[in-house]
Motif scaffolding. Sequence first.
Motif: not given
Length: 508
Positions: A163-167, A179, A182-183, A187, A342
């Motif tokens: 999920d960190f690399f999904t947006l 997304d 989660n991001l 982070v 964030c």
Amino acid sequence: MKLRQSMAGLHTWGGLLPSWLLYVIIFAGTVACFDKELSRWMRPALHQGSASTLSADDVRGWLQRNVSEELHAFWMHGPTAREPYWRLGWEVDGTETFHNVAFDPRSTQPEPMTETVGGDFFFKLHYNLHAGNIGMYIVGLAGMFMLVALVSGVIIHRRIFKDFFTLRPKANGQRAWLDAHNLFGVVGFPFHLVLAYTGVAIFVASYMPAAAQVSYAGNVMQYFGEVMGSYHRDELHQPAASPASLDTLIAESRREWGGAAVGWVSVHHPDDASAVVDIRRLDESRIGSPQDTLTYDAATGELLNRQDASTGYRAYVWLAGLHMAQFGGTLVRLLYLLMGLCGCAMLIGGLQVWLAKREARGDASLAWVRALNAAVFAGLPLASLALLWGNRLIPSTLAERAVAEGWVFVGAWLLVALWAVLRRQHSRRLLRDQLVLGAVLALGLPVINGLTGDGHLAASLARADWALASVDLFLIAAGLICAFYAWRFSAAPDRAETRGPVDRVQEA
């Protein structure tokens, strides 16, 4: 019920219920990372970055000439990079009322610290909502809810690193917001976990005071004095002798610490023969403020005590320093600023996911939730900008000027909340108009700052006064971002707000 299922419900409701309050707490704490810079910006008389020619003895001399009442104590702090001027505070004996001034480096005349709320306004909003002990307990409870939401959020996300690399910002509304949630959650997870824990831990003595109250028969100050290892001398009720030079004692302290900088200098019972001088070491490179304190006899200059704080108190100070970001310079405070934003984005994304799921079911009552979102998520930043406008427009001769600034903040927030309620069926247009207002307020502040003081942006940049210039630069950046997204909303097709719930989710 499986663990993940139970944690999903806990995460949803444990995060939803205090989310608006947590947003206020996190936003105010994020702004408070630069409280000293903001306080100086809000005092035009202190904008010039010229070096101060005053000494500690000069500051004490002003106090002796201008304050005739018997003092319980007074304290002062020399110029620093963030506050290039002398600060002085005092308490008249028996009143428990504190007075604070800052000395203009050019005229060497004092400027009352009470003529504006300064950056302390956001600091107090962060930790007690300007509601005293009750507000502090509410903030502590919200911090515990945040810890629960963070831990349960990790458990329910099986693909947390993916999920960190999904947006997917162009996906349907619910997917895009999920997304984003989660991001920003991943982070900032270590940061938010540590800040939530330390925020609760540093007030543990206030949340659970029974042990100290019982062990010290209600004398909590004695408890803190022993824990800190501080020195106390009872009053003799005899006239004080001629005081020793504070500058000499400061120089002696620097030699004792191998040339280290000096922070706060305080004198207790200055009008009594028992008067003592405490000099605290300053080291902004350390996470926890140093507890090194030397105590001198105020008349003879004899060294009476070296403060030796307990290990437990040093650990407590380390946690407090980690939470308050008063170490590591501008780079660390910028990191805290980004991680705080964030956290705000994570809360907004989570609430939008909750809202999108239920809008798809056709629940008309959710218009009130959208109104509350607009009132809080947009209302707080707009009210903060209005506070800065009030700081510049309220006449300097007005009595209780700082109180008037506070009411500007409250009044602006109430007006935005009313606006959000009246426009709750037109959330897209409302957001666009709020962005336009935010752009106008933010971009106008550097202009009015240049018209009402000597610290305009060009002058600050010319003398490399980045502490002061950073406030104007941040306002310009925030205004441009608001203007850009307001333009994006205006350029996009303005679909009818009366479309079905599924269409509104797609438009999110």
